[in-house]
Design a protein around this motif. Structure first.
Motif, PDB file in Angstrom:
ATOM      1  N   GLU A  90      10.608  -6.150  -7.415  1.00 50.03           N
ATOM      2  CA  GLU A  90      10.770  -5.302  -8.960  1.00 50.03           C
ATOM      3  C   GLU A  90      10.580  -4.046  -9.350  1.00 50.03           C
ATOM      4  N   ASN A  91       9.328  -3.834  -9.102  1.00 54.12           N
ATOM      5  CA  ASN A  91       8.485  -2.508  -8.623  1.00 54.12           C
ATOM      6  C   ASN A  91       9.548  -1.406  -7.856  1.00 54.12           C
ATOM      7  N   ILE A  92       9.093  -2.026  -6.577  1.00 56.07           N
ATOM      8  CA  ILE A  92       9.905  -1.088  -6.053  1.00 56.07           C
ATOM      9  C   ILE A  92      11.400  -0.457  -6.224  1.00 56.07           C
ATOM     10  N   LEU A  93      12.187  -1.276  -6.301  1.00 54.49           N
ATOM     11  CA  LEU A  93      13.919  -1.195  -7.129  1.00 54.49           C
ATOM     12  C   LEU A  93      13.752   0.082  -8.026  1.00 54.49           C
ATOM     13  N   LYS A  94      12.817  -0.463  -8.969  1.00 55.89           N
ATOM     14  CA  LYS A  94      12.673  -0.018 -10.246  1.00 55.89           C
ATOM     15  C   LYS A  94      12.646   1.844 -10.291  1.00 55.89           C
ATOM     16  N   GLU A  95      11.440   1.954  -9.018  1.00 57.67           N
ATOM     17  CA  GLU A  95      11.563   3.149  -8.918  1.00 57.67           C
ATOM     18  C   GLU A  95      12.570   4.982  -8.451  1.00 57.67           C
ATOM     19  N   PRO A  96      12.885   5.388  -9.283  1.00 59.05           N
ATOM     20  CA  PRO A  96      13.978   6.431  -9.525  1.00 59.05           C
ATOM     21  C   PRO A  96      14.984   6.652  -8.363  1.00 59.05           C
ATOM     22  N   ASP A  97      13.182   7.670  -7.782  1.00 55.23           N
ATOM     23  CA  ASP A  97      14.042   8.333  -6.752  1.00 55.23           C
ATOM     24  C   ASP A  97      13.691   6.804  -4.712  1.00 55.23           C
ATOM     25  N   TRP A  99      16.399   5.394  -4.005  1.00 57.15           N
ATOM     26  CA  TRP A  99      17.609   5.742  -2.747  1.00 57.15           C
ATOM     27  C   TRP A  99      17.749   7.258  -2.070  1.00 57.15           C
ATOM     28  N   THR A 100      16.514   7.709  -2.637  1.00 58.17           N
ATOM     29  CA  THR A 100      16.556   8.865  -1.305  1.00 58.17           C
ATOM     30  C   THR A 100      15.170  10.007  -1.349  1.00 58.17           C
ATOM     31  N   GLU A 101      14.214   8.996  -2.069  1.00 53.67           N
ATOM     32  CA  GLU A 101      12.879   9.251  -0.813  1.00 53.67           C
ATOM     33  C   GLU A 101      11.877   8.000  -0.799  1.00 53.67           C
ATOM     34  N   ALA A 102      12.534   6.622  -0.591  1.00 56.93           N
ATOM     35  CA  ALA A 102      12.522   5.524  -0.192  1.00 56.93           C
ATOM     36  C   ALA A 102      10.690   5.639  -0.175  1.00 56.93           C
ATOM     37  N   GLU A 103      10.054   6.560   0.930  1.00 62.46           N
ATOM     38  CA  GLU A 103       8.990   6.485   1.160  1.00 62.46           C
ATOM     39  C   GLU A 103       7.751   6.225   0.090  1.00 62.46           C
ATOM     40  N   LYS A 104       8.299   7.787  -1.082  1.00 57.58           N
ATOM     41  CA  LYS A 104       6.960   7.874  -1.649  1.00 57.58           C
ATOM     42  C   LYS A 104       7.145   7.055  -2.937  1.00 57.58           C
ATOM     43  N   ALA A 105       8.772   6.134  -2.920  1.00 61.03           N
ATOM     44  CA  ALA A 105       8.683   5.624  -3.844  1.00 61.03           C
ATOM     45  C   ALA A 105       7.828   4.254  -3.675  1.00 61.03           C
ATOM     46  N   ILE A 106       8.027   3.752  -2.534  1.00 60.88           N
ATOM     47  CA  ILE A 106       6.881   2.717  -2.217  1.00 60.88           C
ATOM     48  C   ILE A 106       5.926   2.641  -2.324  1.00 60.88           C
ATOM     49  N   ARG A 107       5.627   4.365  -1.577  1.00 65.77           N
ATOM     50  CA  ARG A 107       4.159   4.133  -1.555  1.00 65.77           C
ATOM     51  C   ARG A 107       3.562   4.110  -3.576  1.00 65.77           C
ATOM     52  N   ARG A 108       4.409   4.353  -4.448  1.00 65.68           N
ATOM     53  CA  ARG A 108       3.837   4.141  -5.930  1.00 65.68           C
ATOM     54  C   ARG A 108       3.730   3.501  -6.623  1.00 65.68           C
ATOM     55  N   ALA A 109       5.238   2.498  -5.940  1.00 63.54           N
ATOM     56  CA  ALA A 109       4.940   1.004  -6.727  1.00 63.54           C
ATOM     57  C   ALA A 109       3.818   0.568  -5.756  1.00 63.54           C
ATOM     58  N   TYR A 110       3.281   0.667  -4.533  1.00 67.09           N
ATOM     59  CA  TYR A 110       2.679  -0.105  -4.306  1.00 67.09           C
ATOM     60  C   TYR A 110       1.409  -0.034  -5.064  1.00 67.09           C
ATOM     61  N   ARG A 111       0.911   1.188  -5.619  1.00 68.86           N
ATOM     62  CA  ARG A 111      -0.149   1.917  -6.246  1.00 68.86           C
ATOM     63  C   ARG A 111      -0.092   1.190  -8.220  1.00 68.86           C
ATOM     64  N   VAL A 112       1.132   0.958  -7.806  1.00 69.75           N
ATOM     65  CA  VAL A 112       1.325   0.220  -9.800  1.00 69.75           C
ATOM     66  C   VAL A 112       1.240  -0.914  -9.822  1.00 69.75           C
ATOM     67  N   THR A 113       1.585  -1.089  -8.869  1.00 72.21           N
ATOM     68  CA  THR A 113       1.191  -2.829  -8.422  1.00 72.21           C
ATOM     69  C   THR A 113       0.025  -3.035  -8.502  1.00 72.21           C
ATOM     70  N   ASP A 114      -0.602  -2.487  -7.657  1.00 72.65           N
ATOM     71  CA  ASP A 114      -2.609  -2.807  -7.531  1.00 72.65           C
ATOM     72  C   ASP A 114      -3.128  -2.671  -8.873  1.00 72.65           C
ATOM     73  N   ASP A 115      -2.608  -0.966  -9.675  1.00 68.73           N
ATOM     74  CA  ASP A 115      -3.152  -1.092 -10.869  1.00 68.73           C
ATOM     75  C   ASP A 115      -2.666  -2.226 -11.454  1.00 68.73           C
ATOM     76  N   LYS A 116      -1.850  -2.759 -11.711  1.00 73.66           N
ATOM     77  CA  LYS A 116      -1.347  -3.705 -12.378  1.00 73.66           C
ATOM     78  C   LYS A 116      -2.753  -5.381 -13.006  1.00 73.66           C
ATOM     79  N   ILE A 117      -2.496  -4.924 -10.848  1.00 76.69           N
ATOM     80  CA  ILE A 117      -3.202  -6.967 -10.169  1.00 76.69           C
ATOM     81  C   ILE A 117      -5.097  -6.412 -11.034  1.00 76.69           C
TER      82      ILE A 117
END
Length: 284
Positions: A90-97, A99-117
């Protein structure tokens, strides 16, 4: 069949059922263009409850067809891998980029998810989890990310190709020590961060977080007509099988669910004692 059993069966089928409540869990699914997936989980011989969780689902997003697959291998925790199963994609797919920059979006979503944990550590506890995620986009592109030692690979023309990276403490000793931690290895044991954790990267683990990374490695792989299947598995497989051995075990098993089950059975026959989770995605 009792009402509760029926509900559990339905939940397993849509990949929402918890592996914690069963010794064995399995399932299957299908998307267009004859892409199928199957999975199988078995609790190991440890005295704690099952700590492997997985996610396997096909999803339509606008005009894009996605296959979302992940294995979360908890340590001292059921809560963290279960949280990941519910929130990471859910966090990965709601990153706005995405579809255009999947690698950056996934790295950001992993970081956001870990922060929330970490913020929720009072509720989620002190444990943590590894993760390997694979996103199949329109059957043409595969984006794999991982932290820890669960593994993703593809089989192309019968040959195994590993897409994830095992994050072992020995390999990242310099970074761990640079963050103030240490790596120890006693006879008969594996290397461990601060004498505790056998992986150098993980979600959660608040008490070790200053010395651990939650930065994923991300790989984008083109899926062509020679790509036969995708395999995700927790370390209960890789303790006893090499990449090529795992591929050789199932490359002729065309049913994805049966392939996942067979691979688990082979690992058990080789005396794997850990929790085991396997997802097979057949592309042909």
């Amino acid at each position: 069949m009792a009402g509760k059993q029926i509900i559990n069966k339905v939940m397993e089928k849509v990949c929402l059922g918890s592996a914690v409540t069963a010794e064995v869990e399995e399932g299957e699914g299908m998307m267009s263009k004859r892409v199928t997936h199957g999975y199988h989980l078995v609790k190991g011989k440890s005295h704690h409850a099952m700590e492997d969780y997985l996610f396997a689902e096909f999803k339509q997003v606008d005009n894009n067809e996605l296959g979302l697959f992940a294995i979360f291998d908890g340590h001292m925790s059921q809560e963290v891998p279960n949280y990941l199963r519910s929130h990471l994609f859910e966090n990965i797919l709601k990153e706005p980029d995405f579809w255009t920059e999947a690698e950056k979006a996934i790295r950001r979503a992993y970081r956001v998810t870990d922060d929330k944990i970490l913020e929720k550590s009072i509720d989620l506890g002190k444990g943590g989890s590894t993760a390997v995620t694979a996103i199949l986009i329109n059957r043409k592109k595969l984006v794999v990310a991982n932290i820890g030692d669960s593994r993703a690979l593809i089989c192309r023309n019968g040959e195994a190709k590993q897409l994830s990276i095992d994050h072992e403490p020995d390999k990242e000793r310099r970074d761990i020590e640079g963050r103030g931690g240490f790596v120890s290895k006693f006879p008969g044991d594996v290397a461990r961060v601060d004498g505790c954790l056998a992986v150098a990267r993980a979600f959660g683990d608040k008490s070790l977080k200053d010395h651990l990374s939650s930065e994923p490695d991300v790989v984008v792989e083109k899926i062509d007509d020679d790509t036969e299947f995708i395999l995700l598995a927790s370390d209960g497989i890789w303790h006893v099988l090499s990449n090529q051995e795992a591929v050789d075990c199932i490359k002729d098993v065309k049913d994805a669910s049966l392939a996942a089950k067979h691979l688990v059975e082979v690992a058990l026959s080789r005396n794997s004692t850990d929790d085991i989770s396997v997802i097979v995605v057949r592309l042909q």
